[in-house]
Design a protein around this motif. Structure first.
Motif, PDB file in Angstrom:
ATOM      1  N   ALA A 105       0.633  -1.008  -0.255  1.00  0.00           N
ATOM      2  CA  ALA A 105       0.162  -0.185  -0.074  1.00  0.00           C
ATOM      3  C   ALA A 105       0.685   1.210   0.102  1.00  0.00           C
ATOM      4  N   GLU A 106       1.825   0.766   0.742  1.00  0.00           N
ATOM      5  CA  GLU A 106       3.249   2.060   0.771  1.00  0.00           C
ATOM      6  C   GLU A 106       3.460   1.876  -0.870  1.00  0.00           C
ATOM      7  N   VAL A 107       4.450   1.628  -1.280  1.00  0.00           N
ATOM      8  CA  VAL A 107       4.863   1.671  -2.703  1.00  0.00           C
ATOM      9  C   VAL A 107       3.430   2.189  -3.845  1.00  0.00           C
ATOM     10  N   THR A 136       0.619   3.545  -2.942  1.00  0.00           N
ATOM     11  CA  THR A 136       0.429   5.625  -2.410  1.00  0.00           C
ATOM     12  C   THR A 136       1.308   6.268  -2.674  1.00  0.00           C
ATOM     13  N   THR A 137       2.337   6.122  -2.835  1.00  0.00           N
ATOM     14  CA  THR A 137       3.083   6.859  -3.243  1.00  0.00           C
ATOM     15  C   THR A 137       3.494   6.887  -4.791  1.00  0.00           C
ATOM     16  N   SER A 138       3.140   6.023  -5.386  1.00  0.00           N
ATOM     17  CA  SER A 138       2.870   5.759  -6.679  1.00  0.00           C
ATOM     18  C   SER A 138       2.300   7.225  -7.419  1.00  0.00           C
ATOM     19  N   ARG A 139       1.443   6.448  -6.465  1.00  0.00           N
ATOM     20  CA  ARG A 139       0.016   8.258  -7.113  1.00  0.00           C
ATOM     21  C   ARG A 139      -0.212   8.803  -6.372  1.00  0.00           C
ATOM     22  N   GLN A 140       1.404   9.281  -5.853  1.00  0.00           N
ATOM     23  CA  GLN A 140       0.947  10.827  -5.156  1.00  0.00           C
ATOM     24  C   GLN A 140       1.908  11.098  -5.488  1.00  0.00           C
ATOM     25  N   ALA A 194      -5.718  -0.210   3.432  1.00  0.00           N
ATOM     26  CA  ALA A 194      -4.687  -0.001   4.678  1.00  0.00           C
ATOM     27  C   ALA A 194      -4.495   1.134   5.047  1.00  0.00           C
ATOM     28  N   GLY A 195      -5.725   2.342   4.696  1.00  0.00           N
ATOM     29  CA  GLY A 195      -6.406   3.089   5.430  1.00  0.00           C
ATOM     30  C   GLY A 195      -5.750   4.391   5.081  1.00  0.00           C
ATOM     31  N   ARG A 196      -4.848   4.441   3.342  1.00  0.00           N
ATOM     32  CA  ARG A 196      -4.544   5.384   3.168  1.00  0.00           C
ATOM     33  C   ARG A 196      -5.237   6.383   2.690  1.00  0.00           C
ATOM     34  N   ALA A 197      -6.102   5.898   1.787  1.00  0.00           N
ATOM     35  CA  ALA A 197      -7.057   7.050   0.921  1.00  0.00           C
ATOM     36  C   ALA A 197      -7.559   8.036   1.734  1.00  0.00           C
ATOM     37  N   HIS A 198      -7.881   7.966   2.665  1.00  0.00           N
ATOM     38  CA  HIS A 198      -7.986   9.490   3.361  1.00  0.00           C
ATOM     39  C   HIS A 198      -7.063  10.380   3.512  1.00  0.00           C
ATOM     40  N   GLU A 199      -5.642   9.499   3.920  1.00  0.00           N
ATOM     41  CA  GLU A 199      -4.450  10.776   3.690  1.00  0.00           C
ATOM     42  C   GLU A 199      -4.389  11.730   2.305  1.00  0.00           C
ATOM     43  N   LEU A 200      -4.153  10.527   1.726  1.00  0.00           N
ATOM     44  CA  LEU A 200      -4.500  11.206   0.079  1.00  0.00           C
ATOM     45  C   LEU A 200      -5.318  12.388  -0.232  1.00  0.00           C
ATOM     46  N   MET A 201      -6.291  11.900  -0.330  1.00  0.00           N
ATOM     47  CA  MET A 201      -7.317  13.291  -0.571  1.00  0.00           C
ATOM     48  C   MET A 201      -7.382  14.545  -0.366  1.00  0.00           C
ATOM     49  N   THR A 202      -6.852  14.332   1.965  1.00  0.00           N
ATOM     50  CA  THR A 202      -6.758  15.572   1.933  1.00  0.00           C
ATOM     51  C   THR A 202      -5.624  16.567   1.642  1.00  0.00           C
ATOM     52  N   ALA A 203      -4.629  15.576   1.369  1.00  0.00           N
ATOM     53  CA  ALA A 203      -3.319  15.986   0.949  1.00  0.00           C
ATOM     54  C   ALA A 203      -3.708  16.989  -0.012  1.00  0.00           C
ATOM     55  N   ASN A 204      -4.180  16.225  -1.523  1.00  0.00           N
ATOM     56  CA  ASN A 204      -4.600  17.158  -2.297  1.00  0.00           C
ATOM     57  C   ASN A 204      -5.748  18.222  -2.495  1.00  0.00           C
ATOM     58  N   ARG A 205      -6.918  18.041  -1.304  1.00  0.00           N
ATOM     59  CA  ARG A 205      -7.908  18.679  -1.050  1.00  0.00           C
ATOM     60  C   ARG A 205      -6.994  19.731  -1.052  1.00  0.00           C
TER      61      ARG A 205
END
Length: 166
Positions: free
Chosen positions: A61-63, A65-69, A110-121
């Protein structure tokens, strides 16, 4: 002194775990599958992922998430105008998850979706507000516009993949 884990090796094994999960599925992959994909024995895997499958999933999930970021940030940063950045975010998010939802499910598990949304938002709201302040964007509710776009993306992902995680 305890033996140190090699971070490059950990990343390599995490990528192997991600590839295995994409091939086998979140509920079907095993540590043996990850070892076979990475070309290593199970002892080495458990050195890097002591809790087994749950640690391997978190690393995968970290890989993802980082790829998506990186993917989304690259598209946003290329935009020359705040509204184009918002459009780039929508298009990049949809493009990244154009894999029948497998990567999004890994990130969400892995519970990382919200973290991504918050940063982009926050980044997009700030860009729109700066545009309003410098006169390149008409006065608007920047938070409301970004929320509306996020809801549209979420709706598109639900329709396409049957899940709600960005």
């Amino acid at each position: 002194m305890p033996r140190q884990k090699n971070t490059d090796r950990h990343e390599e094994l995490a990528f192997g775990a991600l590839q295995t999960i994409l091939e086998k599925g979140i509920t079907e992959f095993t540590m043996a599958d990850v070892g076979k994909q990475a070309g290593v024995n199970r002892s080495l895997l458990y050195w890097y992922f002591p809790s087994g499958v749950s640690d391997a999933l978190a690393a995968a999930a970290e890989v993802a998430t980082t790829s998506r970021q990186r993917f989304v940030a690259g598209r946003i940063s290329a935009a020359k105008h705040p509204v184009l950045a918002l459009d780039a975010w929508v298009c990049a998010t949809l493009a990244f998850h154009d894999d029948d939802g497998r990567l999004a499910k890994i990130i969400a598990t892995a519970g990382r979706a919200h973290e991504l949304m918050t940063a982009n938002r926050a980044q997009l709201v700030d860009a729109l507000r700066r545009g309003i302040a410098d006169g390149t964007v008409a006065a608007c509710d920047a938070e409301g516009i970004v929320t509306m776009c996020a809801d549209a993306v979420e709706g598109a992902l639900i329709r396409r993949n049957g899940h709600t995680d960005l």
